[in-house]
Design a protein around this motif. Structure first.
Motif, short mmCIF file in Angstrom:
data_model
loop_
_atom_site.label_atom_id
_atom_site.label_comp_id
_atom_site.label_asym_id
_atom_site.label_seq_id
_atom_site.Cartn_x
_atom_site.Cartn_y
_atom_site.Cartn_z
N ASN A 62 0.81 -1.22 0.00
CA ASN A 62 0.00 0.00 0.00
C ASN A 62 0.84 1.27 0.00
OD1 ASN A 62 -2.64 -0.88 -0.34
ND2 ASN A 62 -2.77 -1.52 1.78
N TRP A 63 2.08 1.19 0.47
CA TRP A 63 2.97 2.35 0.36
C TRP A 63 3.29 2.62 -1.11
CZ3 TRP A 63 3.52 5.94 3.77
CH2 TRP A 63 3.35 5.66 5.12
N ILE A 64 3.46 1.58 -1.89
CA ILE A 64 3.72 1.74 -3.33
C ILE A 64 2.50 2.34 -4.01
CG2 ILE A 64 4.18 0.50 -5.49
CD1 ILE A 64 5.87 -1.48 -3.74
N ILE A 65 1.32 1.85 -3.65
CA ILE A 65 0.08 2.39 -4.20
C ILE A 65 -0.05 3.87 -3.84
CG2 ILE A 65 -2.45 2.31 -3.95
CD1 ILE A 65 -2.14 -0.77 -3.71
N LEU A 66 0.29 4.22 -2.62
CA LEU A 66 0.22 5.61 -2.18
C LEU A 66 1.20 6.49 -2.96
CD1 LEU A 66 -1.06 7.57 -0.14
CD2 LEU A 66 0.86 7.06 1.37
N ILE A 67 2.40 6.00 -3.18
CA ILE A 67 3.40 6.76 -3.95
C ILE A 67 2.92 6.97 -5.38
CG2 ILE A 67 5.74 6.64 -4.94
CD1 ILE A 67 6.56 5.25 -2.24
N ILE A 68 2.36 5.93 -5.98
CA ILE A 68 1.83 6.07 -7.35
C ILE A 68 0.69 7.09 -7.36
CG2 ILE A 68 0.66 4.87 -9.24
CD1 ILE A 68 2.31 2.36 -8.39
N GLY A 69 -0.16 7.05 -6.33
CA GLY A 69 -1.23 8.04 -6.22
C GLY A 69 -0.67 9.46 -6.13
N GLY A 70 0.41 9.62 -5.37
CA GLY A 70 1.06 10.93 -5.28
C GLY A 70 1.62 11.39 -6.61
N CYS A 87 -8.80 11.55 -10.75
CA CYS A 87 -9.56 10.36 -10.35
C CYS A 87 -8.64 9.21 -9.95
CB CYS A 87 -10.51 9.93 -11.47
SG CYS A 87 -11.86 11.10 -11.75
N MET A 88 -7.59 8.99 -10.72
CA MET A 88 -6.64 7.93 -10.39
C MET A 88 -5.95 8.21 -9.05
SD MET A 88 -6.70 5.49 -12.56
CE MET A 88 -5.22 4.65 -12.06
N SER A 89 -5.55 9.45 -8.84
CA SER A 89 -4.88 9.83 -7.61
C SER A 89 -5.78 9.59 -6.40
CB SER A 89 -4.48 11.31 -7.68
OG SER A 89 -3.81 11.70 -6.51
N MET A 90 -7.02 10.01 -6.49
CA MET A 90 -7.97 9.83 -5.38
C MET A 90 -8.26 8.35 -5.14
SD MET A 90 -8.80 12.66 -4.00
CE MET A 90 -8.55 14.36 -4.34
N ALA A 91 -8.43 7.59 -6.22
CA ALA A 91 -8.73 6.16 -6.08
C ALA A 91 -7.56 5.42 -5.42
CB ALA A 91 -9.02 5.56 -7.45
N LEU A 92 -6.35 5.76 -5.79
CA LEU A 92 -5.18 5.12 -5.18
C LEU A 92 -5.01 5.54 -3.72
CD1 LEU A 92 -2.79 5.30 -8.24
CD2 LEU A 92 -3.83 3.24 -7.27
N LEU A 93 -5.30 6.80 -3.41
CA LEU A 93 -5.27 7.23 -2.01
C LEU A 93 -6.30 6.44 -1.20
CD1 LEU A 93 -4.39 9.11 0.32
CD2 LEU A 93 -6.13 10.74 -0.51
N LEU A 94 -7.49 6.30 -1.74
CA LEU A 94 -8.55 5.54 -1.06
C LEU A 94 -8.11 4.11 -0.81
CD1 LEU A 94 -11.51 5.45 -0.07
CD2 LEU A 94 -12.14 4.80 -2.38
N LYS A 95 -7.52 3.48 -1.80
CA LYS A 95 -7.05 2.10 -1.66
C LYS A 95 -5.95 2.00 -0.60
CE LYS A 95 -6.16 -2.21 -2.80
NZ LYS A 95 -6.75 -3.18 -1.92
N ALA A 96 -5.02 2.93 -0.61
CA ALA A 96 -3.90 2.88 0.33
C ALA A 96 -4.36 3.06 1.77
CB ALA A 96 -2.86 3.95 -0.03
N VAL A 139 1.59 12.10 3.40
CA VAL A 139 2.59 11.63 2.44
C VAL A 139 2.10 11.88 1.01
CG1 VAL A 139 3.74 9.56 1.55
CG2 VAL A 139 3.62 9.96 4.01
N TRP A 140 0.84 11.57 0.75
CA TRP A 140 0.24 11.76 -0.59
C TRP A 140 0.32 13.23 -1.01
CZ3 TRP A 140 -4.62 14.18 -1.66
CH2 TRP A 140 -5.14 13.94 -2.92
N THR A 141 -0.09 14.13 -0.10
CA THR A 141 -0.03 15.56 -0.44
C THR A 141 1.40 16.03 -0.54
OG1 THR A 141 -1.15 15.71 1.70
CG2 THR A 141 -1.81 17.26 0.06
#
Length: 108
Positions: free
Chosen positions: A2-10, A43-52, A64-66
């Protein structure tokens, strides 16, 4: 994971900032393509943040995302949009990066 997902979202947050900057520089049909990229990236950024945040602490994940988005937006501004890279901007950018790393280190 989920850290990787969060970084991709960022990184998608950086992408929507980039698209916004490019849309500002263009007109007509090209401008609408950049706005479409903005909406998709948003939309991708928000979806990945939600998943993380399903497993990561909400406050840490959001910070971290912001932070990734802020650091990336400043870097894109300096490297692509030719914004000034003053000593103070780079100093505060460095402290922001240190804070993001610190939050990651102290999170469980």
């Amino acid at each position: 994971m989920n850290w990787i997902i969060l970084i991709i979202g960022g990184l998608f947050e950086v992408a929507f900032t980039f698209c916004l900057g490019k849309a500002k520089e263009t007109t007509g049909g090209e401008m609408y393509l950049w706005y479409t990229g903005f909406v998709i990236s948003l939309c991708m950024s928000m979806a990945l943040l939600l998943k993380a945040t399903q497993t990561l602490p909400m406050g840490t994940a959001y910070a971290v995302w912001t932070g990734i988005g802020a650091v990336g937006a400043v870097a894109v501004g300096i490297l692509i949009f030719k914004e000034p890279a003053t000593f103070l901007r780079l100093l505060f950018l460095t402290t922001l990066i240190g804070s993001i790393i610190g939050l990651k280190v102290v999170s469980h």
